[in-house]
Design a protein around this motif. Structure first.
Motif, mmCIF file in Angstrom:
data_model
loop_
_atom_site.group_PDB
_atom_site.id
_atom_site.type_symbol
_atom_site.label_atom_id
_atom_site.label_comp_id
_atom_site.label_asym_id
_atom_site.label_seq_id
_atom_site.Cartn_x
_atom_site.Cartn_y
_atom_site.Cartn_z
ATOM 1 N N THR A 146 35.814 36.052 55.791
ATOM 2 C CA THR A 146 34.788 36.034 54.748
ATOM 3 C C THR A 146 35.260 36.890 53.590
ATOM 4 O OG1 THR A 146 33.019 35.779 56.385
ATOM 5 C CG2 THR A 146 32.385 36.471 54.177
ATOM 6 N N LEU A 147 35.200 36.322 52.384
ATOM 7 C CA LEU A 147 35.577 37.022 51.160
ATOM 8 C C LEU A 147 34.313 37.523 50.472
ATOM 9 C CD1 LEU A 147 37.465 37.795 48.787
ATOM 10 C CD2 LEU A 147 37.260 35.425 47.998
ATOM 11 N N PHE A 148 34.250 38.831 50.216
ATOM 12 C CA PHE A 148 33.110 39.457 49.539
ATOM 13 C C PHE A 148 33.556 40.033 48.202
ATOM 14 C CE2 PHE A 148 31.829 39.751 53.977
ATOM 15 C CZ PHE A 148 30.460 39.550 53.956
ATOM 16 N N TYR A 149 32.745 39.828 47.164
ATOM 17 C CA TYR A 149 32.861 40.568 45.908
ATOM 18 C C TYR A 149 31.612 41.441 45.824
ATOM 19 C CZ TYR A 149 36.413 37.121 44.541
ATOM 20 O OH TYR A 149 37.531 36.320 44.479
ATOM 21 N N LEU A 150 31.794 42.751 45.679
ATOM 22 C CA LEU A 150 30.668 43.676 45.795
ATOM 23 C C LEU A 150 30.569 44.628 44.612
ATOM 24 C CD1 LEU A 150 31.114 44.727 49.538
ATOM 25 C CD2 LEU A 150 29.382 43.168 48.638
ATOM 26 N N LEU A 151 29.334 45.028 44.305
ATOM 27 C CA LEU A 151 29.052 46.043 43.298
ATOM 28 C C LEU A 151 27.939 46.933 43.829
ATOM 29 C CD1 LEU A 151 29.200 47.287 40.411
ATOM 30 C CD2 LEU A 151 27.524 45.558 39.717
ATOM 31 N N VAL A 153 24.879 44.571 45.240
ATOM 32 C CA VAL A 153 24.832 43.120 45.081
ATOM 33 C C VAL A 153 26.202 42.571 45.423
ATOM 34 C CG1 VAL A 153 25.331 43.315 42.602
ATOM 35 C CG2 VAL A 153 24.356 41.192 43.504
ATOM 36 N N GLY A 154 26.221 41.471 46.147
ATOM 37 C CA GLY A 154 27.491 40.889 46.550
ATOM 38 C C GLY A 154 27.453 39.373 46.509
ATOM 39 N N VAL A 155 28.636 38.795 46.423
ATOM 40 C CA VAL A 155 28.801 37.343 46.487
ATOM 41 C C VAL A 155 29.843 37.075 47.565
ATOM 42 C CG1 VAL A 155 29.642 35.317 45.251
ATOM 43 C CG2 VAL A 155 28.177 36.949 44.081
#
Length: 230
Positions: free
Chosen positions: A184-189, A106-108
């Motif tokens: 593009t900035l991604f926050y990922l898990l 999942v990412g934002v």
């Protein structure tokens, strides 16, 4: 004499105010919308990859349950660590859902413009919530910044780093734009889905340094002097 003093103080206020605006404005403040998630997930897109290979995206985070702004997070399964915002009143929490959700990642993310030398910073933490094993070693929390030909990973933490049921502390990361461009900035898990445990990752923006807040208080005092001599 009073007129001269008034002009000197006014000039000083103008110069200091201009300097304060430059220093106190966070990098990309006009480019990244809602960086500290104070307005929910407005401006951010949520992307969910499933083990089946399917992918879904949700504009502004609407219609999904894997990314949310929260005021606190208690570590799983131990409940021994509580995470609080590093900036403002909220931060982003990602989760991979229960085992039957079949979520792999999942990412934002959000795109932004930057000039060479601009610096972007944030905080990240990983609460793995899984038993360390062969497959769980692939689980991670990451911050990724990319463009057409650039890929940077300023934050990367895995289950291997934390150990089984690991609880990572807030970690500050910093990235500097190498060239002018669109990024593009991604926050990922990511979760290997080998147990019924849910993994979590938290992300937050960097606050304005306290020294700048003190400087701002000084400007308020100068404004008072201006009124006195006005």
């Amino acid at each position: 004499m009073l007129k001269e003093e008034h002009m000197k103080i006014t000039g000083l206020i103008v110069r200091l105010t201009a300097l304060f605006v430059v220093l106190a404005t966070p990098a990309f403040s006009a480019s990244i919308l809602n960086p500290g998630f104070e307005n929910g997930l407005t401006g951010w897109t949520v992307i969910v990859d499933y083990l089946s290979g399917d992918t879904q995206t949700f504009e502004n985070g609407v219609g999904q349950t894997y990314a949310a702004r929260v005021a606190s997070h208690t570590s799983v399964p131990s409940g021994t660590t509580t995470y609080s915002p590093m900036e403002g009143n909220w931060f982003l929490e990602l989760n991979t859902g229960p085992a039957d959700s079949n979520v792999a990642t999942v990412g934002v993310f959000q795109s932004f413009s930057a000039q060479e030398g601009d610096t972007l910073s944030g905080y990240a933490a990983f609460d793995s919530g899984v038993v360390l094993g062969r497959l769980s070693s692939r689980e991670y929390a990451q911050t990724i910044i990319e463009s057409d030909n650039i890929l940077a990973v300023p934050f990367d933490q895995t289950v291997m780093d934390l150990g089984g049921d690991g609880e990572g502390e807030w970690t500050k990361w910093t990235w500097t734009a190498p060239t002018d461009g669109e990024y593009t900035l991604f926050y990922l898990l990511s979760n290997a889905k080998i147990t019924d445990q849910t993994s979590y990752a938290m992300f937050d923006a960097v606050p304005i340094p306290a020294s700048l807040l003190i400087f701002g208080s000084g400007l308020i005092g100068l404004v008072g002097l201006k009124r006195r001599f006005g």
